[in-house]
Design a protein around this motif. Structure first.
Motif, short mmCIF file in Angstrom:
data_model
loop_
_atom_site.label_atom_id
_atom_site.label_comp_id
_atom_site.label_asym_id
_atom_site.label_seq_id
_atom_site.Cartn_x
_atom_site.Cartn_y
_atom_site.Cartn_z
N TYR A 93 0.76 -1.19 0.07
CA TYR A 93 -0.10 -0.02 0.23
C TYR A 93 0.91 1.18 -0.15
CZ TYR A 93 -3.61 -3.18 1.60
OH TYR A 93 -4.63 -4.16 1.66
N GLY A 94 0.35 2.16 -0.58
CA GLY A 94 0.91 3.58 -0.69
C GLY A 94 -0.08 4.49 -0.71
N GLU A 95 0.10 5.62 0.13
CA GLU A 95 -0.79 6.87 0.37
C GLU A 95 -2.25 6.32 0.69
OE1 GLU A 95 -0.35 8.99 -3.30
OE2 GLU A 95 1.31 9.95 -2.41
N ASN B 227 9.90 -1.09 -4.22
CA ASN B 227 9.06 -0.29 -5.17
C ASN B 227 8.39 0.68 -4.29
OD1 ASN B 227 10.16 -1.21 -7.64
ND2 ASN B 227 8.73 -2.60 -7.94
N ILE B 228 7.65 -0.09 -3.31
CA ILE B 228 6.68 0.76 -2.16
C ILE B 228 7.39 1.86 -1.64
CG2 ILE B 228 6.68 -0.34 0.10
CD1 ILE B 228 3.57 0.27 -2.25
N LEU B 229 8.55 1.83 -1.53
CA LEU B 229 9.21 2.93 -0.63
C LEU B 229 9.10 4.30 -1.41
CD1 LEU B 229 12.61 1.08 0.23
CD2 LEU B 229 10.75 1.72 1.86
N ILE B 230 8.79 4.15 -2.77
CA ILE B 230 8.59 5.59 -3.52
C ILE B 230 7.44 6.22 -2.77
CG2 ILE B 230 7.04 4.52 -5.24
CD1 ILE B 230 8.55 6.25 -7.34
N TYR B 231 6.50 5.77 -2.29
CA TYR B 231 5.56 6.40 -1.62
C TYR B 231 5.99 6.94 -0.30
CZ TYR B 231 2.39 5.17 -5.02
OH TYR B 231 1.79 4.51 -6.46
N GLU B 232 7.24 6.75 0.33
CA GLU B 232 7.79 7.34 1.62
C GLU B 232 7.82 8.77 1.50
OE1 GLU B 232 11.48 6.40 4.65
OE2 GLU B 232 11.62 6.06 2.62
N ASN B 233 7.20 9.49 2.58
CA ASN B 233 7.05 10.88 2.74
C ASN B 233 6.47 11.39 1.57
OD1 ASN B 233 8.48 10.69 5.17
ND2 ASN B 233 10.46 10.76 4.03
N GLY B 234 5.35 10.67 1.06
CA GLY B 234 4.62 11.40 -0.01
C GLY B 234 5.26 11.53 -1.47
#
Length: 329
Positions: free
Chosen positions: A225-227, A263-270
């Protein structure tokens, strides 16, 4: 004759009084004069004996310096030991801090608190600050590692994921939700998935929120999940149809799971909110690995969820001779 005897007796009494009076003052002066005039100090701290110098005890503006310069009254026994009514377990650590300016502190929180109490009693401010900094570091570590919330309903889980500002990795692991028997390697692969989850928790702790669901409908399924929305899903189970027998097969696509976690780390800190982040995730869909299939389902507008179902050829030792195996999702 009697007058002379009386006069002699009065003289003797006055002389004795004159001698005893200075002796009383010398006893009081001995308490502090022994530290002022000597270079070395012998300390008896609750039965723990320590031998050090006045220079060491005077390095900081502390109770020990006050003892050395006569500002604080102390008791000195007949052998010259300065008696301090404190536990001597950590006094050696206090002395080493005064000698070196730094000292290794115990990792146990209780012992560290004991050292802090001794440092505060002796008013060694440098050691007090050293202990407080170590306690703050321990507190930060405990808060980041040991906070494990217990989710009791699906709505609570969805609300937590929707409001979380970090990327989320969820593993559904319900071995009992199976009406068929497992293949020979499924139990081992199920344990490997659980072990990988624990390793990822240690590797990305603080950057990703990890959720383990043991009451869901899936036997072994990873969700990313992201955001607040699902980005990808890796299902590790499939049904094997053989002659007069159905079995559940659990796979362990370690490389794909680790890849989706990165890949999901791209959603870290928006950071995945912009079109660049979505483009990066959408562009890698064409490079799926062999033995796996990807499906995309629309989830509100142009946003899609990658669903990866593992399909791998069954080993020959997992089926009888002459039996044909068909794979279905």
């Amino acid at each position: 004759m009697s007058a002379e005897a009386s006069a002699g007796s009065d003289a003797a009494d006055s002389a004795q009084s004159a001698v005893s009076q200075p002796a009383f003052h010398n006893t009081d002066e001995l308490r502090n004069r022994g530290l002022l005039g000597s270079k070395y100090v012998k300390l008896n701290v609750g039965g723990s004996l320590h031998y050090t110098t006045v220079q060491t005890l005077s390095k900081e503006d502390s109770l020990l310096r006050s003892i050395c310069n006569g500002g604080t009254e102390v008791t000195i026994d007949s052998e010259g030991w300065v008696v301090l009514d404190r536990c001597g377990r950590h006094f050696g650590l206090v002395l080493n801090f005064l000698r070196d300016g730094s000292v290794p502190l115990p990792e146990d929180h209780r012992e560290l608190d004991e050292v802090l109490k001794e440092a505060q009693y002796y008013r060694v401010q440098g050691l007090v600050q050293h202990c407080l900094s170590a306690m703050q570091k321990q507190k930060d570590v405990f808060e980041s590692v040991c906070r494990i919330p217990m989710i009791t309903s699906a709505k609570e889980e969805q609300r937590m994921i929707a409001t979380c500002r970090k990327p989320v990795v969820k593993l559904q692991n319900n071995r009992g939700n199976n009406k068929y028997s497992y293949t020979s390697n499924s139990d081992d692969n199920l344990l490997k998935n659980i072990e990988l989850f624990d390793k990822l928790v240690l590797r990305f702790n603080g950057r990703v929120l990890f959720v383990k669901d043991v009451l869901g409908d899936e036997i072994c399924c990873w969700s990313f999940y992201g955001e607040g929305r699902k980005i990808a899903e890796v299902c590790c189970t499939s049904i094997v149809y053989a002659t007069e027998k159905k079995q559940t097969k659990v796979e362990f696509p370690e490389a794909r799971i680790f890849e989706e976690t990165l890949n999901i780390l791209i959603y870290e800190n928006g950071r995945g909110s912009g079109p660049g982040g979505l483009h990066l995730l959408d562009s890698r869909g064409s490079g799926s690995s062999l033995g796996q299939s990807e499906e995309e389902g629309a989830v509100g507008g142009d946003r899609r969820v990658r669903r990866i179902h593992v399909r791998r050829h069954i080993m020959h030792d997992e089926r009888g001779h002459g039996q044909q195996t068909v794979y279905k999702d």
